[in-house]
Design a protein around this motif. Structure first.
Motif, mmCIF file in Angstrom:
data_model
loop_
_atom_site.group_PDB
_atom_site.id
_atom_site.type_symbol
_atom_site.label_atom_id
_atom_site.label_comp_id
_atom_site.label_asym_id
_atom_site.label_seq_id
_atom_site.Cartn_x
_atom_site.Cartn_y
_atom_site.Cartn_z
ATOM 1 N N LEU A 163 0.829 -1.206 0.000
ATOM 2 C CA LEU A 163 0.000 0.000 0.000
ATOM 3 C C LEU A 163 0.860 1.252 0.000
ATOM 4 N N ALA A 164 1.961 1.163 0.745
ATOM 5 C CA ALA A 164 2.816 2.328 0.892
ATOM 6 C C ALA A 164 3.422 2.754 -0.444
ATOM 7 N N ARG A 165 3.459 1.818 -1.412
ATOM 8 C CA ARG A 165 3.954 2.173 -2.738
ATOM 9 C C ARG A 165 3.023 3.171 -3.428
ATOM 10 N N LEU A 166 1.759 3.143 -3.010
ATOM 11 C CA LEU A 166 0.745 3.902 -3.743
ATOM 12 C C LEU A 166 0.676 5.365 -3.315
ATOM 13 N N GLY A 167 1.163 5.659 -2.146
ATOM 14 C CA GLY A 167 1.068 7.039 -1.686
ATOM 15 C C GLY A 167 1.572 7.175 -0.260
ATOM 16 N N THR A 168 1.146 8.219 0.376
ATOM 17 C CA THR A 168 1.567 8.459 1.750
ATOM 18 C C THR A 168 0.560 7.774 2.652
ATOM 19 N N ILE A 169 1.056 6.898 3.519
ATOM 20 C CA ILE A 169 0.080 6.207 4.353
ATOM 21 C C ILE A 169 0.301 6.474 5.823
ATOM 22 N N ASP A 170 -0.783 6.318 6.517
ATOM 23 C CA ASP A 170 -0.766 6.491 7.951
ATOM 24 C C ASP A 170 -1.580 5.336 8.504
ATOM 25 N N VAL A 171 -0.984 4.589 9.424
ATOM 26 C CA VAL A 171 -1.620 3.342 9.841
ATOM 27 C C VAL A 171 -1.868 3.355 11.351
#
Lengths: 157, 728, 122
Positions: free
Chosen positions: B195-203
């Motif tokens: 998922l992190a490849r797709l954009g900026t993530i916050d989990v």
């Protein structure tokens, strides 16, 4: 030849192997040289041209020997144990060149090679000598091996 | 070779094997000799061809294989009945598939009409079945063709879905894995990384469901995640990251109502650090390290990963019964062994010259050395040997085609497919065999009508067999047809001037007239066996392999072609002779006998020619030394040895040589590789003293002896720039 | 970084070559087996990080192989990727049921392949 292409990038100038045939000195691109051997009696080939001394056994492969003195139209000499066979790769073929002696390994700048002057030379010399190279007062003729075997008409033609 | 080209080569080699497998399987189904796994094997063969074809974007091939595969699947699942109509369609389809494979390999065209009609036949077969039990027929358009490239630059970057040039949006993903997800070895951490490849993530991790330690199932699923992702990707692209776990988790993906405020407040600091690493690793994926300390249910501990792959290889080596070896390596080995043989002979010669040959201990040692050398030589030759199956398996198709063209019913029986012979011989067997089988069906077998009238079964039989016999391989092609019509053969031979009208010939001799150049049998030359080529060409190609061919026939019962071939082309039994100081080898095959001509047995005929009186006839004499240009016309020594030799076409001449040095098995070396073809010489070999000896081409000498000899004889002086140096 | 070991199980030599060259090129150690039975034999002596398997194979097909792997304590948590064709939704479902981690759609290119492997290997 492929070797030239493969090494062209790494080479500082042109590396040549010089050798004597009779009283004259010639050289060839060292990338075509596979090994040197002493002369051994060759087996005659029926109907072969005089400059083909015959074939010898090179570790199981049949190697034709071209007598360069005859090929270049120079005075012939009977091959002896002192003669040297330069094993060279020409295209897909491996052949042996019978010469009197190997004289030098040279690294030269390609720009030093001069065109063969337009003098009355034999047809053979015009055919095989690609250029002249002045080295320490000597003159060495650069041979084009592609034409040493008359059969090697470029495939692209 | 570039790796893709190498794979392509492998693919086509494999295709041939699979086509063989396919045909064998279908024939077994047809004959009712199929085993339980036969249908599966047939299916796999087509499936594999389709799969490989996909790699190389061979569209026509893949499309057809797909249609074929669908029908075979019907056969496998029982929706299509295995009857003779179905197998006939399948066999035709197999032939078409073979054509498509070869067209793809050679880059040649193929018969679109045939492909279309075979496809239609298959589709009808499948359609008839699916009409009763509708099965999902795959949409051909699903097959996406894309030529695969093997990039030779270092590690290609992972393919990131091309972000749409859309505004970045924020999505909220609620991800709750179930236990099955872990059981399938999917890791939440890796999905988050994806998922992190797709954009900026916050989990945000939700561990509220985690029970007390004593109630914890180590393989249970207790965590869920809420992910905020800011990306240009759409919902489908985000879903893609979960495609392998969709049915093993609860998943909600919604667009965030307030994109400006991702709830980053209560995120566990450790997890934040982890995610920072995940993002970083995603960027440099090749060097990805396991996210240590991740609060993710640990899978059961893996056993130590130290088991070495080498051990596995060894284990496999014990079980493997075959390996694949580059033919060039074997050739190199064969050459080296040839060298060994020569060196051994040289050693023996030197020892003899030094008078040591009988010295105590040496004799025994030399004996065992030469024994070993011979064994190694035989073993190497055996490596090159392959079963004739690869040629034999092409014949059923040929039989079907010729049978269809001639309207005859033919059964082909193959025997001895396991018989082994040198690979080079195998490759050159295909054409002669094809020709003989065509001949057997076209000319040998009668029509069904005629057969019934003669009290024979309507179906004709062609038998193809191979067997080892006294150091040779013997291949027979026999038919149960009418046999040769000797009266007509004889009449024809007389008419063509091949024999005298009153020539006394045995039945055998008459039968073998069909191999003479210019002879063609059937009254109407059909386009099947004819093709403008006579059996003389077959005979020649067999001779060029160092073999012999003959035919035996029984009127009304059928004919049998018999081929005998050497097991290898690399060695030759030869007679070592000397001629004008040169050592030559004459192949033993063509030598009929060796003679010491008695005075008065040879006669001059005209200015140049001589003949020898032999058993009531006159045989032309050729001085080998003169013909090869080793000496002039008048230099023939007083004492000569005469070799009576017979050429491929049956012509006999006497070859005069100075001396016989004895028979020897020699290793054939190419003269053409580094030099070129030489008139009268077929190849070279290396003798015990290390010198090269040339092998005489008997047929070329016979042909040369026929040519008019110039008055001065063949000059030993060289021609200028001779064409003999031309290399092929 | 430790080098990852991949076991590929496929009866097609073409496919095996393709897999081996692509994976070795990306820096993986590649073990290869020709069918399910052979795959299990290899697994008896090796612990690959990821397994890639075909479905249609002689002796033991991909489904049987995956099921056997998932029953084996040593390999039950090893990611398994199945080689499949796009249209084979049925096979995908069966492979997942058997315990496959994910799938790679044929024909694949090396980039796609390596990406799929990285998706399941830490």
């Amino acid at each position: 030849m492929t070797n030239d292409l493969a090494f062209a990038g790494q080479r500082q100038g042109l590396m040549l192997m010089a050798f004597r045939v009779g009283a004259q000195e010639f050289c060839i691109d060292i990338m075509t040289v596979r090994e040197l051997r002493g002369w051994t009696p060759a087996t005659a080939i029926p109907h072969a041209p005089a400059f083909v001394s015959g074939v010898i056994n090179l570790r199981g492969a049949v190697l034709p020997i071209v007598d360069l003195a005859r090929r270049l139209g120079l005075a012939e000499s009977a091959p002896s144990a002192r003669h040297v066979v330069i094993v060279a790769q020409i295209g897909s073929q491996t052949i042996g060149l019978l010469v009197d002696a190997v004289s030098d390994i040279l690294t030269v700048d390609e720009t030093l090679i001069q065109a063969t002057p337009d003098v009355a030379v034999s047809e053979q010399i015009r055919m095989f000598v690609e250029g002249l190279l002045p080295v320490e007062g000597r003159m060495i003729s650069l041979l084009n091996l592609d034409r040493v075997l008359p059969s090697n008409i470029p495939e692209a033609a | 070779m570039d790796p893709m080209a190498a794979i392509r080569e492998t693919f086509f080699v494999e295709c041939e094997e699979q086509l063989g497998e396919l045909e064998r399987g279908l024939v077994a189904l047809e004959n009712g000799t199929a085993e339980a796994d036969t249908i599966n094997a047939v299916f796999r063969a087509v499936h594999s061809i389709k799969g490989g074809g996909g790699i190389f974007a061979l569209e026509d091939l893949v499309r057809f294989a797909h249609v074929f595969e669908t029908s075979l699947d019907g056969l496998r699942s029982g929706t299509i009945e295995v009857d003779s109509a179905a197998t006939a369609i399948m066999l035709r389809a197999a032939d078409v598939l073979a054509d498509l494979v070869r067209a793809a390999r050679d880059g040649s065209g193929h018969d679109h009409g045939r492909v279309a009609s075979a496809s239609a036949e298959l589709a009808a077969l499948t359609g008839a079945a699916t009409a009763q039990a509708p099965a999902p027929v795959d949409d051909l358009d699903d097959i996406v063709f894309e030529r695969v490239q093997l990039d030779t630059t270092p590690t290609p970057a992972p393919a990131t879905p091309a972000p749409l040039p859309e505004a970045r949006r924020t999505w909220v993903i609620r991800f709750t894995p179930r236990a099955e997800m872990y059981a399938h070895a999917n890791e939440p951490g890796l999905i988050l990384r994806e998922l992190a490849r797709l954009g900026t993530i916050d989990v945000r991790l939700d561990a509220d469901a985690l029970p007390a330690l004593d109630a914890l199932d180590p393989e249970g699923a207790y965590f869920s995640w809420t992910i905020h992702i800011e990306t240009e990707c759409d919902r489908a692209q985000i879903r893609q990251a979960f495609e392998w776990v969709e049915d093993h988790c609860a998943l909600d993906i919604d667009e965030a109502t307030d994109p400006s405020a991702p709830p980053a407040t209560d995120t566990d600091e450790g997890l934040r650090a982890l995610l920072a690493r995940i993002s970083q690793e995603a960027a440099e994926a090749p060097a990805a390290a396991p996210p240590a300390g991740a609060p993710i249910p640990a899978p059961p501990a893996l056993p130590s990963a130290s088991a070495s792959p080498v051990a596995v290889t060894d284990k496999r080596a014990e079980q493997a019964t075959t390996i694949r070896v580059d033919l060039q390596r074997i050739d190199r080995l064969a050459n080296l062994v040839g060298e060994l043989v020569i060196n051994e002979a040289m050693l023996t010669q030197h020892l003899t010259a030094a008078g040591l040959a009988r010295a105590a201990g040496l004799a025994n040692t030399m004996e065992s050395l030469s024994q070993l050398t011979r064994e190694i030589q035989h073993s190497v030759m055996a490596i090159r040997a392959q079963p004739v199956r690869s040629v034999f398996q092409r014949m059923p198709r040929l039989v079907r085609e010729v049978a269809a063209m001639t309207g005859k019913t033919v059964r082909l029986i193959c025997e001895g497919e396991e018989t082994e012979i040198d690979k080079t011989v195998i490759e050159r067997l295909s054409d002669p065999l094809t020709h003989m089988i065509r001949n057997a069906i076209d000319h040998g077998l009668e029509t069904a009508q005629t057969r019934i009238e003669h009290g024979k079964p309507a179906e004709g039989t062609v038998r193809l067999s191979a067997i080892h016999r006294s150091g040779k391989i013997v291949i027979e092609v026999s038919d149960d047809g009418a046999g040769l019509d000797r009266a007509r053969i004889r009449a024809k031979a007389v008419e063509k001037g091949l024999i005298a009208a009153d020539a006394p010939l045995t039945d055998d001799e008459t039968d073998n007239l069909i191999f003479m150049p210019g002879f063609s049998t059937a009254a109407t030359l059909s386009d099947i066996s004819g093709r403008g080529v006579g059996l003389d060409v077959v005979k020649q190609s067999i001779h060029s392999l160092g073999g012999r061919i003959s035919i035996a026939s029984q009127p009304g019962r059928g004919s049998t072609f018999t081929l005998s071939l050497p097991l290898t082309l690399a060695v030759l039994d030869g007679m070592v002779v000397s001629v004008a100081g040169h050592v030559l080898v004459v192949p033993l095959g063509p030598i009929v006998e060796t003679l010491r001509p008695a005075p008065g047995q040879t006669h001059r005929l005209g200015a140049q020619s001589r003949v020898m009186a032999l058993r009531g006839g006159y045989i032309p004499i050729v001085d080998t030394g003169v013909l090869l240009g080793f000496r002039g016309q008048d230099e023939t020594p007083e004492q000569v040895v005469a070799l009576l030799v017979e050429g491929e076409n049956g012509d006999r001449i006497i070859l005069e040589v100075d001396e016989l040095q004895g028979q020897r098995q020699i290793v054939i070396k190419s003269l053409e590789a580094n030099y070129g073809a030489v008139d009268g010489i077929s190849a070279a070999t290396v003798m015990g003293d290390g010198r090269v000896a040339l092998i005489v081409d008997v047929d070329a000498l016979i042909a040369a002896s026929r040519a008019e000899i110039p008055a001065a004889g063949r000059s030993p002086t060289p021609r200028h720039e001779p064409e003999t140096l031309l290399t092929r | 970084m430790t080098t990852k070991t991949i076991l590929t199980v496929d009866d097609s030599r073409t496919m095996r070559d393709m897999l081996r060259i692509s994976l070795e090129h990306a820096g993986f150690v590649v073990l290869q087996a020709e069918d399910g039975v052979h795959g299990l034999e290899v697994l008896a002596g090796a612990v690959p990080d990821v397994v890639i398997t075909d479905i249609n194979m002689p002796r033991m097909d991909g489904f049987g192989f995956i099921e056997a792997m998932r029953r084996d304590q040593a390999h039950r948590s090893t990611p398994i990727l199945v080689l499949t064709t796009e249209s084979d939704t049925d096979k995908k479902a069966r492979a997942r049921q058997a315990g496959a981690t994910g799938w790679i759609v044929k024909p694949f290119d090396p980039v796609k392949l390596v990406h799929a492997v990285r998706r399941v290997s830490a």
